[in-house]
Motif scaffolding. Structure first.
Motif, mmCIF file in Angstrom:
data_model
loop_
_atom_site.group_PDB
_atom_site.id
_atom_site.type_symbol
_atom_site.label_atom_id
_atom_site.label_comp_id
_atom_site.label_asym_id
_atom_site.label_seq_id
_atom_site.Cartn_x
_atom_site.Cartn_y
_atom_site.Cartn_z
ATOM 1 N N ALA A 183 0.849 -1.205 0.000
ATOM 2 C CA ALA A 183 0.000 0.000 0.000
ATOM 3 C C ALA A 183 0.875 1.242 0.000
ATOM 4 N N ARG A 184 0.327 2.356 -0.493
ATOM 5 C CA ARG A 184 1.058 3.613 -0.333
ATOM 6 C C ARG A 184 0.095 4.725 0.045
ATOM 7 N N ALA A 185 0.644 5.681 0.747
ATOM 8 C CA ALA A 185 -0.170 6.814 1.183
ATOM 9 C C ALA A 185 0.311 8.050 0.434
ATOM 10 N N ASP A 186 -0.625 8.773 -0.185
ATOM 11 C CA ASP A 186 -0.283 10.026 -0.863
ATOM 12 C C ASP A 186 -0.654 11.193 0.031
ATOM 13 N N TRP A 187 0.180 12.214 0.010
ATOM 14 C CA TRP A 187 0.023 13.351 0.920
ATOM 15 C C TRP A 187 -0.069 14.660 0.167
ATOM 16 N N ASP A 188 -0.911 15.531 0.641
ATOM 17 C CA ASP A 188 -0.915 16.917 0.197
ATOM 18 C C ASP A 188 0.452 17.492 0.575
ATOM 19 N N GLU A 189 1.116 18.119 -0.393
ATOM 20 C CA GLU A 189 2.456 18.659 -0.126
ATOM 21 C C GLU A 189 2.428 19.786 0.894
ATOM 22 N N ARG A 190 1.254 20.405 1.040
ATOM 23 C CA ARG A 190 1.188 21.554 1.943
ATOM 24 C C ARG A 190 1.311 21.117 3.407
ATOM 25 N N ALA A 191 1.662 22.082 4.256
ATOM 26 C CA ALA A 191 1.692 21.833 5.700
ATOM 27 C C ALA A 191 0.287 22.028 6.252
ATOM 28 N N ALA A 192 -0.022 21.293 7.328
ATOM 29 C CA ALA A 192 -1.291 21.490 8.038
ATOM 30 C C ALA A 192 -0.958 21.769 9.500
ATOM 31 N N LEU A 193 -1.715 22.675 10.092
ATOM 32 C CA LEU A 193 -1.445 23.046 11.493
ATOM 33 C C LEU A 193 -2.763 23.201 12.230
ATOM 34 N N GLY A 194 -2.870 22.545 13.390
ATOM 35 C CA GLY A 194 -4.106 22.589 14.181
ATOM 36 C C GLY A 194 -3.887 23.269 15.522
ATOM 37 N N VAL A 195 -4.783 24.185 15.869
ATOM 38 C CA VAL A 195 -4.736 24.876 17.166
ATOM 39 C C VAL A 195 -5.904 24.368 18.006
ATOM 40 N N VAL A 196 -5.594 23.846 19.195
ATOM 41 C CA VAL A 196 -6.658 23.361 20.079
ATOM 42 C C VAL A 196 -7.228 24.541 20.866
ATOM 43 N N MET A 197 -8.551 24.640 20.866
ATOM 44 C CA MET A 197 -9.239 25.642 21.693
ATOM 45 C C MET A 197 -9.818 24.877 22.883
ATOM 46 N N ALA A 198 -9.417 25.300 24.089
ATOM 47 C CA ALA A 198 -9.768 24.536 25.289
ATOM 48 C C ALA A 198 -10.634 25.378 26.221
ATOM 49 N N ALA A 199 -11.305 24.700 27.125
ATOM 50 C CA ALA A 199 -12.127 25.381 28.129
ATOM 51 C C ALA A 199 -11.203 25.998 29.191
ATOM 52 N N PRO B 16 -5.747 22.095 31.953
ATOM 53 C CA PRO B 16 -6.088 20.689 32.197
ATOM 54 C C PRO B 16 -6.596 20.421 33.618
ATOM 55 N N GLY B 17 -6.819 21.457 34.427
ATOM 56 C CA GLY B 17 -7.433 21.247 35.731
ATOM 57 C C GLY B 17 -8.942 21.234 35.565
ATOM 58 N N ALA B 18 -9.655 21.567 36.646
ATOM 59 C CA ALA B 18 -11.123 21.596 36.584
ATOM 60 C C ALA B 18 -11.541 22.693 35.621
ATOM 61 N N TYR B 19 -12.520 22.433 34.789
ATOM 62 C CA TYR B 19 -12.946 23.420 33.792
ATOM 63 C C TYR B 19 -14.460 23.475 33.752
ATOM 64 N N HIS B 20 -14.945 24.569 33.180
ATOM 65 C CA HIS B 20 -16.382 24.772 33.102
ATOM 66 C C HIS B 20 -16.936 24.145 31.830
ATOM 67 N N SER B 21 -18.162 23.620 31.899
ATOM 68 C CA SER B 21 -18.820 23.027 30.722
ATOM 69 C C SER B 21 -20.133 23.733 30.465
ATOM 70 N N GLY B 22 -20.681 23.555 29.285
ATOM 71 C CA GLY B 22 -22.022 24.049 28.977
ATOM 72 C C GLY B 22 -22.042 25.476 28.444
ATOM 73 N N THR C 36 -19.922 23.831 25.018
ATOM 74 C CA THR C 36 -18.712 23.102 25.396
ATOM 75 C C THR C 36 -19.089 21.933 26.316
ATOM 76 N N SER C 37 -18.351 20.821 26.191
ATOM 77 C CA SER C 37 -18.630 19.692 27.086
ATOM 78 C C SER C 37 -17.370 18.882 27.349
ATOM 79 N N GLY C 38 -16.213 19.560 27.316
ATOM 80 C CA GLY C 38 -14.970 18.842 27.593
ATOM 81 C C GLY C 38 -13.856 19.844 27.783
ATOM 82 N N GLY C 39 -12.659 19.351 28.124
ATOM 83 C CA GLY C 39 -11.512 20.235 28.329
ATOM 84 C C GLY C 39 -11.013 20.786 27.009
ATOM 85 N N ARG C 40 -10.704 19.857 26.096
ATOM 86 C CA ARG C 40 -10.328 20.296 24.751
ATOM 87 C C ARG C 40 -11.613 20.329 23.936
ATOM 88 N N VAL C 41 -11.942 21.469 23.389
ATOM 89 C CA VAL C 41 -13.272 21.681 22.811
ATOM 90 C C VAL C 41 -13.245 21.586 21.286
#
Ligand code: AMP
Length: 427
Positions: free
Chosen positions: A321-337, A341-347, A377-382
């Protein structure tokens, strides 16, 4: 074909989104999914928890699911693949025995030592063998790790012997539940951290695009460890030589070792590596599944059909098998509550998702749920907002355009995801 994705985070949203784009796939189910997967074309949420193995198998049988892909480590460590295989259901992931590579850090350290794979020097203690003097004799800083699964939070880097002793005794006293009944005390390694993820079937390997993530909560890679605050692909540090070295010194001996130990491995295998100044790829940890948030940028770049690759692994034809890739870079930013990572608010209601949906890039959901006509929101990492670009800097710009369109009460995110790669681009 029908596909079942097990899990409900950002990783599972990205896997479900990717599978749903395949022309061979008629329907993707996600158990339990989130508000983002519920809105994805060709994707349906199923209200079954990721650790309800009986419920998941009953569903897979009732729906005649052709391929299940397991997102989180919990069901893998609990043996979901063994259970599905015994019932004749195709399920991509390691067996319970092979998944121990993630389930126990002490087991993994012994495995690495036995098979001559580079890793930090370490000692393992339980309550009976705990020896504070041993810790006092170690060089600072000292890394203290809970042995079992602790959602990426069971690792503390301690700058004093007293802090290390307090951290270790806290874990042994139950600060992380049963995960801390044994602790690993480890030498601190310096270098640059990368994620190296492959698809494997016994000795057959298909390396996926390289990536790097940011585990610390705050800008400049400071603050507490989290499940991951952002990631990008490719990792510019990994040139052809380092790639070959990782395959030769880490991935191949790990798959050989698993086979020799009687636990051949099928599934995503994630090596968290600290690359030393001399290029030595020291193993920090293995995960028996795809990374979160690495999955999100990697799926944005994958041009091949993920279901074809998973089936090739299950058929024993991954070497062709082979995997083909988009040549471009991808970057993800996590938005968190706020508070994570301690206690966080939900809802908290999330605004701006409609605006972001009209911008380039893609917002993957993690801790979200639909409530009446709103998404809350319903988690730490949203959320994880992913941009694409001809360079990491351009991908970063697109990702932050998405982030700036979205808001909720006390949202937090890092402002410097990709900084090491961007510094390298500017050199
Ligand atoms: P782990 O769950 O073992 O990957 O540890 C979580 C994070 O803690 C890693 O991603 C590293 O950033 C850091 N870490 C773990 N072990 C070490 C070590 N021996 N030296 C330096 N940093 C470490």
């Amino acid at each position: 074909m029908k596909v079942l994705i097990v899990g409900g985070g950002g990783r599972e949203h990205a896997l479900a989104w990717k599978c749903a784009r395949s022309l061979r796939v008629s329907q993707v189910f996600v158990a339990p999914g989130n508000a983002g997967t519920a809105l994805e074309p060709n994707v349906k949420n199923v209200d079954i928890a990721a650790d309800d193995l009986d419920g998941l198998l009953d569903f897979a049988n009732a729906e005649a699911i052709d391929l299940s892909i397991i997102g989180p480590e919990g069901p893998l460590v609990a043996g979901i693949v063994d259970k599905f295989a015994a019932a004749g259901r195709r399920c991509f992931g390691p067996t319970r025995a092979a998944a121990r590579l993630e389930g126990s850090k002490a087991f993994t350290k012994d495995f690495l030592r036995r098979h001559g794979i580079p890793t930090a020097a370490y000692r393992v203690f339980d309550r009976d063998s705990f020896d504070a003097e041993q810790i006092r004799s170690q060089k600072l800083p000292i890394v203290v790790k809970a042995d079992g699964l602790a959602a990426g939070k069971g690792v503390l880097v301690c700058d004093s012997h007293e802090a290390a002793i307090i951290a270790a005794t806290g874990m042994l006293d139950g600060a992380f539940g049963t995960a801390g009944h044994r602790v690993v005390i480890e030498e601190f390694l310096s270098g640059e951290e990368i994620s190296f993820i492959v698809m494997a079937h016994d000795q057959q390997v298909l390396p996926l695009a390289t990536s790097q993530d940011h585990k610390r909560r705050d800008d400049g890679d400071c603050g507490p460890n989290t499940g991951g605050m952002g990631a990008y692909s490719p990792a510019p540090l990994v040139d052809a030589d380092l790639h070959a070295r990782i395959m030769r010194e880490v991935i191949a001996p790990t798959l050989r070792g698993l086979r020799a130990d009687g636990n051949p491995y099928t599934g995503f295998l994630y090596a968290g590596l600290m690359v030393a100044a001399d290029g030595t790829p020291n193993v920090l940890e293995f995960n028996c599944r795809f990374g979160d948030p690495e999955t999100q940028p990697i799926m944005m770049r994958l041009q091949s059909d993920l279901t074809v690759l998973c089936e090739a692994a299950l058929d024993g034809t991954l070497d062709r098998a082979r995997a083909d890739w988009d040549e471009r870079a991808a970057l993800g930013v996590v938005m968190a509550a706020g508070g994570y990572p301690g206690a966080y608010h939900s809802g908290d209601p999330i605004s701006g998702l409609d605006v972001a949906a009209r911008l380039p890039g893609k917002v993957f959901h993690a801790g979200t749920r639909a409530e009446a006509s709103r998404i809350v929101t319903s988690g730490g990492r949203v959320l994880c907002a992913v941009g694409l670009g001809d360079s990491v800097s351009l991908a970063q710009r697109q990702a932050y355009d998405l982030v700036h369109a979205i808001h909720w009460n006390l949202v937090q995110y890092r402002r410097d995801i990709g900084h090491l790669a961007i510094a390298r681009e500017r050199r």
